[in-house]
Design a protein around this motif. Structure first.
Motif, PDB file in Angstrom:
ATOM      1  N   GLY A 236      32.567  35.791  38.829  1.00 46.46           N
ATOM      2  CA  GLY A 236      33.649  34.943  39.366  1.00 46.46           C
ATOM      3  C   GLY A 236      33.358  33.533  38.536  1.00 46.46           C
ATOM      4  O   GLY A 236      32.402  33.169  38.153  1.00 46.46           O
TER       5      GLY A 236
ATOM      6  N   GLN B 234      33.222  30.483  42.672  1.00 45.62           N
ATOM      7  CA  GLN B 234      33.185  31.975  43.164  1.00 45.62           C
ATOM      8  C   GLN B 234      31.882  32.391  42.793  1.00 45.62           C
ATOM      9  O   GLN B 234      31.874  32.901  41.792  1.00 45.62           O
TER      10      GLN B 234
ATOM     11  N   LEU C 188      30.710  35.331  42.755  1.00 50.46           N
ATOM     12  CA  LEU C 188      30.836  36.855  42.934  1.00 50.46           C
ATOM     13  C   LEU C 188      30.745  37.562  41.678  1.00 50.46           C
ATOM     14  O   LEU C 188      30.685  36.835  40.541  1.00 50.46           O
TER      15      LEU C 188
ATOM     16  N   ALA D  74      30.470  41.432  39.737  1.00 53.90           N
ATOM     17  CA  ALA D  74      30.932  42.784  40.069  1.00 53.90           C
ATOM     18  C   ALA D  74      30.488  43.823  38.735  1.00 53.90           C
ATOM     19  O   ALA D  74      30.050  43.186  37.787  1.00 53.90           O
TER      20      ALA D  74
ATOM     21  N   LEU E 241      30.603  44.840  44.393  1.00 57.52           N
ATOM     22  CA  LEU E 241      31.062  43.392  44.355  1.00 57.52           C
ATOM     23  C   LEU E 241      29.799  42.986  45.265  1.00 57.52           C
ATOM     24  O   LEU E 241      29.571  43.288  46.136  1.00 57.52           O
TER      25      LEU E 241
ATOM     26  N   ASN F 158      28.225  38.896  46.603  1.00 56.29           N
ATOM     27  CA  ASN F 158      28.695  37.670  46.826  1.00 56.29           C
ATOM     28  C   ASN F 158      27.276  36.345  46.718  1.00 56.29           C
ATOM     29  O   ASN F 158      27.408  35.273  46.905  1.00 56.29           O
TER      30      ASN F 158
ATOM     31  N   THR G 197      39.437  40.722  36.842  1.00 55.91           N
ATOM     32  CA  THR G 197      39.342  39.113  37.003  1.00 55.91           C
ATOM     33  C   THR G 197      39.288  38.925  38.374  1.00 55.91           C
ATOM     34  O   THR G 197      39.889  39.587  39.337  1.00 55.91           O
ATOM     35  N   VAL G 198      38.420  38.063  38.757  1.00 56.08           N
ATOM     36  CA  VAL G 198      38.409  37.470  40.062  1.00 56.08           C
ATOM     37  C   VAL G 198      39.285  36.318  40.249  1.00 56.08           C
ATOM     38  O   VAL G 198      38.849  35.112  39.666  1.00 56.08           O
TER      39      VAL G 198
ATOM     40  N   TYR H 127      41.725  37.158  45.551  1.00 55.22           N
ATOM     41  CA  TYR H 127      41.712  38.809  45.072  1.00 55.22           C
ATOM     42  C   TYR H 127      40.912  39.016  43.812  1.00 55.22           C
ATOM     43  O   TYR H 127      40.927  38.402  42.908  1.00 55.22           O
ATOM     44  N   LEU H 128      40.470  40.286  43.809  1.00 55.32           N
ATOM     45  CA  LEU H 128      39.959  40.906  42.543  1.00 55.32           C
ATOM     46  C   LEU H 128      41.213  41.934  42.113  1.00 55.32           C
ATOM     47  O   LEU H 128      41.691  42.630  42.777  1.00 55.32           O
TER      48      LEU H 128
ATOM     49  N   ARG I 183      44.624  45.782  43.203  1.00 54.41           N
ATOM     50  CA  ARG I 183      44.507  44.434  43.775  1.00 54.41           C
ATOM     51  C   ARG I 183      43.478  44.567  44.951  1.00 54.41           C
ATOM     52  O   ARG I 183      43.689  45.455  46.021  1.00 54.41           O
TER      53      ARG I 183
ATOM     54  N   THR J  87      38.896  40.293  48.498  1.00 52.49           N
ATOM     55  CA  THR J  87      37.405  39.940  48.330  1.00 52.49           C
ATOM     56  C   THR J  87      37.099  39.252  49.688  1.00 52.49           C
ATOM     57  O   THR J  87      35.922  39.479  50.099  1.00 52.49           O
TER      58      THR J  87
END
Length: 362
Positions: free
Chosen positions: A264, A268, A270, A272, A289, A291, A311-312, A317-318, A328, A331
């Protein structure tokens, strides 16, 4: 009788994430107001650029409006630069930015090397730098841009690379500040890492390190300003030489192989990761995913086949893109209680390559 749905936490205003005078409608409960956020897709083998707006918030109740479609040549990927109101399109022979409706193309300065055969592009965490790699039959060059201005270029030493195979490490690039990193397959097995950066501020030609042998590197990413690598034994930080440091393996993902990484942007935190199912031989592999919380293990969103990009977005939403579909996932709720509210966006997609987000100008 109305169906009771669990309340979901409010999403952060988009302005707080982008420092723009725009807001995504804050939400409480289960319904969202209209989100002023658009997705840009590179599809049809890199020959079509599309801008679409998703709407709706509850599970499969999603609609998609196609806002624009443009034919392009040799598309490699799309990214979102600083500000979030334009999109950067990297092509095999050039780079340009466009408005959220795909109009107003503005070419980045061409690097001096020719021919140009761009195959990779990567951003830093702040999204103000873009590193591109040109590979014309083994002749490799780098070009670094900052806010669309060409900063430096570098010619990489010739590579003694093995013949491509199903498990040969790919070529990947990453950027951190003025530093560009390249990982490529090494003759004899594994990868080799090269680092490029200007010796002095203002230098337009960067110095390139000698290749350093490394374990197989499957992907590179910039996570929170730190360069990381996907390896066969987990996700690890790069050491000062550019080689993954096994002592820094992210325990949240375990000591297992991943082939793709995405992070992210902004605040963000995040990350993945996904194992390519075409390489593992499985019908699908978990998309996971994290955090960034040290006590938390990466959560599995769902099993995915043929993932091309994700894309985050700042709407929480991811968006996961495969060759023929766009999914979609929520997250915020997903990481909180496992309710990803996953939905397939109802839009026809063919041979997709890349996805990013953009915020239209009000």
């Amino acid at each position: 009788m109305p169906t009771h749905r669990p309340a979901r936490p409010p999403r952060a205003p988009l302005a707080a994430l982008l420092a723009l005078p725009l807001l995504l409608a804050a939400c409480t409960g289960t319904e969202e107001g209209s989100a002023s956020l658009r997705l840009v897709l590179l599809t049809d083998g890199g020959t079509v650029l599309r801008a679409v707006t998703p709407s709706g918030s509850s599970g499969g109740n999603v609609t998609v409006t196609e806002d624009a479609r443009e034919a392009v040549t040799g598309g490699v990927n799309v990214t979102t630069p600083t500000g979030g109101q334009r999109v950067t399109l990297t092509r095999t022979d050039g780079t340009e930015s466009r408005a959220a409706d795909l109009s107003d193309p503005r070419a980045y300065p061409d690097p001096p090397y020719t021919p140009r055969c761009t195959v990779q592009a990567a951003q830093n965490a702040a999204r103000d730098r873009l590193l591109i790699l040109s590979d014309c039959g083994g002749v490799q060059n780098l070009a670094m841009y900052q806010n669309a201005a060409l900063q430096w270029t570098a010619a990489l030493p010739a590579a003694l690379q093995p013949a491509p195979g199903s498990d040969t490490p790919p070529t990947r690039v990453a950027v951190q500040g003025d530093l560009g990193v390249v990982a490529r397959a090494r003759l004899g097995g594994g990868s080799e890492v090269l680092r490029a950066a200007p010796a002095s501020t203002g230098d337009t030609v960067a110095e390139v390190s000698q290749p350093v042998a490394a374990p197989a590197i499957r992907d590179l990413a910039n996570y929170g300003g730190q360069l990381i690598a996907a390896t066969d034994t987990g996700i690890q930080k790069l050491g000062s030489s550019g080689v993954p440091d096994s002592t820094t393996t992210l325990s949240a993902f375990g000591n297992v192989r991943y082939d793709r990484l995405w992070s992210g942007s902004g605040n963000q935190n995040l990350l993945a990761a996904w194992r390519d199912n075409t390489l593992s031989g499985a019908s699908s592999e978990p998309l996971r995913l994290w955090n960034g919380q040290s006590a938390a293990a990466a959560a599995t969103i769902e099993n995915v086949a043929g993932l091309r990009d994700l894309t985050v977005a700042p709407d929480g939403y991811l968006y996961a893109l495969s060759a023929g579909s766009l999914r979609r996932h929520d997250t915020l709720l997903g990481l909180q209680n496992g309710n990803w509210r996953s939905a397939t966006l109802p839009t026809a997609i063919n041979d997709a390559r890349s996805v990013t987000w953009v915020v239209p100008t009000p």
